[in-house]
Design a protein around this motif. Structure first.
Motif, PDB file in Angstrom:
ATOM      1  N   ASP A  15       0.865  -1.173   0.000  1.00  0.00           N
ATOM      2  CA  ASP A  15       0.000   0.000   0.000  1.00  0.00           C
ATOM      3  C   ASP A  15       0.908   1.230   0.000  1.00  0.00           C
ATOM      4  OD1 ASP A  15      -2.304   1.458  -0.070  1.00  0.00           O
ATOM      5  OD2 ASP A  15      -2.903   1.056   1.995  1.00  0.00           O
ATOM      6  N   CYS A  16       0.338   2.396  -0.227  1.00  0.00           N
ATOM      7  CA  CYS A  16       1.124   3.625  -0.246  1.00  0.00           C
ATOM      8  C   CYS A  16       0.327   4.740   0.408  1.00  0.00           C
ATOM      9  CB  CYS A  16       1.505   4.005  -1.680  1.00  0.00           C
ATOM     10  SG  CYS A  16       0.081   4.255  -2.757  1.00  0.00           S
ATOM     11  N   GLU A  17       1.049   5.642   1.035  1.00  0.00           N
ATOM     12  CA  GLU A  17       0.423   6.789   1.684  1.00  0.00           C
ATOM     13  C   GLU A  17       1.245   8.043   1.382  1.00  0.00           C
ATOM     14  OE1 GLU A  17      -2.398   6.956   3.121  1.00  0.00           O
ATOM     15  OE2 GLU A  17      -2.868   4.824   3.299  1.00  0.00           O
ATOM     16  N   PRO A  18       0.575   9.203   1.326  1.00  0.00           N
ATOM     17  CA  PRO A  18       1.315  10.453   1.125  1.00  0.00           C
ATOM     18  C   PRO A  18       2.074  10.838   2.390  1.00  0.00           C
ATOM     19  CG  PRO A  18      -1.004  10.909   1.514  1.00  0.00           C
ATOM     20  CD  PRO A  18      -0.875   9.415   1.427  1.00  0.00           C
ATOM     21  N   GLY A  21       1.827  11.368   9.011  1.00  0.00           N
ATOM     22  CA  GLY A  21       1.628  10.164   9.803  1.00  0.00           C
ATOM     23  C   GLY A  21       2.957   9.531  10.139  1.00  0.00           C
ATOM     24  N   TRP A  22       3.203   8.338   9.609  1.00  0.00           N
ATOM     25  CA  TRP A  22       4.429   7.613   9.951  1.00  0.00           C
ATOM     26  C   TRP A  22       5.685   8.321   9.489  1.00  0.00           C
ATOM     27  CZ3 TRP A  22       8.122   5.003   6.919  1.00  0.00           C
ATOM     28  CH2 TRP A  22       8.996   4.182   7.644  1.00  0.00           C
ATOM     29  N   SER A  23       5.609   9.036   8.343  1.00  0.00           N
ATOM     30  CA  SER A  23       6.800   9.674   7.774  1.00  0.00           C
ATOM     31  C   SER A  23       6.451  11.026   7.176  1.00  0.00           C
ATOM     32  CB  SER A  23       7.412   8.777   6.694  1.00  0.00           C
ATOM     33  OG  SER A  23       8.479   9.426   6.031  1.00  0.00           O
ATOM     34  N   LYS A  24       7.431  11.907   7.175  1.00  0.00           N
ATOM     35  CA  LYS A  24       7.255  13.206   6.538  1.00  0.00           C
ATOM     36  C   LYS A  24       7.394  13.119   5.026  1.00  0.00           C
ATOM     37  CE  LYS A  24       8.871  15.827  10.558  1.00  0.00           C
ATOM     38  NZ  LYS A  24       9.882  16.786  11.077  1.00  0.00           N
ATOM     39  N   TYR A  28       5.540   3.517   1.874  1.00  0.00           N
ATOM     40  CA  TYR A  28       4.872   2.253   1.596  1.00  0.00           C
ATOM     41  C   TYR A  28       4.529   1.549   2.901  1.00  0.00           C
ATOM     42  CZ  TYR A  28       6.412   2.408  -3.309  1.00  0.00           C
ATOM     43  OH  TYR A  28       6.615   2.749  -4.626  1.00  0.00           O
ATOM     44  N   ALA A  29       3.538   0.648   2.832  1.00  0.00           N
ATOM     45  CA  ALA A  29       3.166  -0.115   4.024  1.00  0.00           C
ATOM     46  C   ALA A  29       2.510  -1.425   3.609  1.00  0.00           C
ATOM     47  CB  ALA A  29       2.195   0.692   4.897  1.00  0.00           C
ATOM     48  N   ILE A  30       2.605  -2.416   4.493  1.00  0.00           N
ATOM     49  CA  ILE A  30       1.891  -3.680   4.323  1.00  0.00           C
ATOM     50  C   ILE A  30       1.699  -4.289   5.701  1.00  0.00           C
ATOM     51  CG2 ILE A  30       3.982  -5.082   4.001  1.00  0.00           C
ATOM     52  CD1 ILE A  30       2.372  -6.732   1.934  1.00  0.00           C
ATOM     53  N   ARG A  31       0.539  -4.880   5.932  1.00  0.00           N
ATOM     54  CA  ARG A  31       0.338  -5.574   7.203  1.00  0.00           C
ATOM     55  C   ARG A  31       1.223  -6.814   7.274  1.00  0.00           C
ATOM     56  NH1 ARG A  31      -4.035  -7.689   6.948  1.00  0.00           N
ATOM     57  NH2 ARG A  31      -5.271  -6.446   5.523  1.00  0.00           N
ATOM     58  N   GLN A  32       1.795  -7.026   8.425  1.00  0.00           N
ATOM     59  CA  GLN A  32       2.721  -8.137   8.600  1.00  0.00           C
ATOM     60  C   GLN A  32       2.070  -9.483   8.310  1.00  0.00           C
ATOM     61  OE1 GLN A  32       4.934  -7.987  12.291  1.00  0.00           O
ATOM     62  NE2 GLN A  32       5.217 -10.214  12.324  1.00  0.00           N
ATOM     63  N   ASN A  33       0.758  -9.608   8.584  1.00  0.00           N
ATOM     64  CA  ASN A  33       0.137 -10.931   8.438  1.00  0.00           C
ATOM     65  C   ASN A  33       0.060 -11.405   6.989  1.00  0.00           C
ATOM     66  OD1 ASN A  33      -1.958  -9.160   7.763  1.00  0.00           O
ATOM     67  ND2 ASN A  33      -3.457 -10.060   9.160  1.00  0.00           N
ATOM     68  N   TYR A  34       0.102 -10.495   6.005  1.00  0.00           N
ATOM     69  CA  TYR A  34       0.194 -10.942   4.610  1.00  0.00           C
ATOM     70  C   TYR A  34       1.488 -11.740   4.413  1.00  0.00           C
ATOM     71  CZ  TYR A  34      -3.551  -7.977   2.594  1.00  0.00           C
ATOM     72  OH  TYR A  34      -4.748  -7.401   2.242  1.00  0.00           O
ATOM     73  N   ASN A  35       2.585 -11.167   4.844  1.00  0.00           N
ATOM     74  CA  ASN A  35       3.878 -11.829   4.687  1.00  0.00           C
ATOM     75  C   ASN A  35       3.974 -13.089   5.539  1.00  0.00           C
ATOM     76  OD1 ASN A  35       5.643  -9.817   3.001  1.00  0.00           O
ATOM     77  ND2 ASN A  35       4.546  -8.555   4.474  1.00  0.00           N
TER      78      ASN A  35
END
Length: 240
Positions: A15-18, A21-24, A28-35
């Motif tokens: 996933d991607c976010e502008p 939040g987590w970063s200036k 990118y992000a992904i839930r750990q349970n997918y992996n």
């Protein structure tokens, strides 16, 4: 040239976010349970940044792909809609990448698993259409965006006999979690509906013209039932 790995390499879309939040910076992000689910089934998860022009290069390294879900929608123009519901939000570069990756994987006959929004995109790639907002079009009491935690079931689905999904989970019914406001409307010729909710919403599709082409509307990476784990096992077996 890809070196042979004892574990099938499965590409997972991020996933991607502008910025914020987590970063200036955009992130990118992904839930750990997918992996975790891919690794537990015997695969080697590889997370894929959104580079549409590199889709073929990624596919050279992969034995299968998993297109993940996310809080965004497929652009209705992609399936021929002339209007756009007010709830629709898109992530255009992510979708462009997933579109290229999915088309390339199918052209190579690599195993494809689409989860939630990944199923919706898979249906569009195969020639189908989508419901843009379930509450406006489907009468019923099922909350497809369930209020209870995603680690619990939200409703049951009926599994069609003589389908790949039925063969995988060995049951005519499964309890699933639910986190979506869009769904498959129509499927193209040759595509099979393999699961439906009690209100008629399509919960699973497959295309037998490919060696493994499966979409599910729920999130089996949570492993809330043995059926969920079986889906990941089947993906890895097909990719081996």
């Amino acid at each position: 040239m890809k070196t042979k790995n004892t574990r099938p390499v499965i590409g997972l879309t991020l996933d991607c976010e502008p910025a914020g939040g987590w970063s200036k910076m955009p992130w990118y992000a992904i839930r750990q349970n997918y992996n975790d689910a891919v690794a537990a089934a015997g695969g080697l998860p590889m997370c894929l940044p959104h580079e549409p022009e590199l889709a073929d290069a990624y596919l050279d390294q992969l034995d299968g792909i998993l297109v993940t879900g996310g809080a965004f929608d497929v652009d209705p123009a992609m399936f021929g809609a002339t209007s756009r519901h007010s709830t629709v939000t898109t992530k255009d570069r992510r979708t462009a990448f997933e579109l290229a990756l999915m088309k390339g994987a199918l052209a190579r006959n690599l195993p494809v698993l689409g989860i939630c929004g990944g199923q919706q995109l898979l249906n569009v790639v195969l020639g189908g259409t989508l419901i843009q907002h379930i509450p406006d079009e489907v009468q019923g009491e099922i909350a497809h965006e369930q209020p209870n935690p995603r680690t619990e079931a939200g409703h049951v689905v009926k599994i069609a006999p003589n389908t790949l999904l039925h063969k995988i989970i060995q049951s005519g019914e499964a309890a699933v979690n639910s986190a979506h406001h869009q769904a498959v409307r129509d499927v193209a010729n040759g595509v099979i509906i393999n699961a439906t909710a009690p209100d008629g919403v399509i919960e699973g599709i497959e295309d037998p013209r490919y060696r493994f082409c499966l979409g599910v509307q729920w999130h089996p990476e949570y492993h809330i039932t043995p059926a969920d784990k079986a889906i990941f096992d089947a993906l890895i077996n097909a990719a081996a």
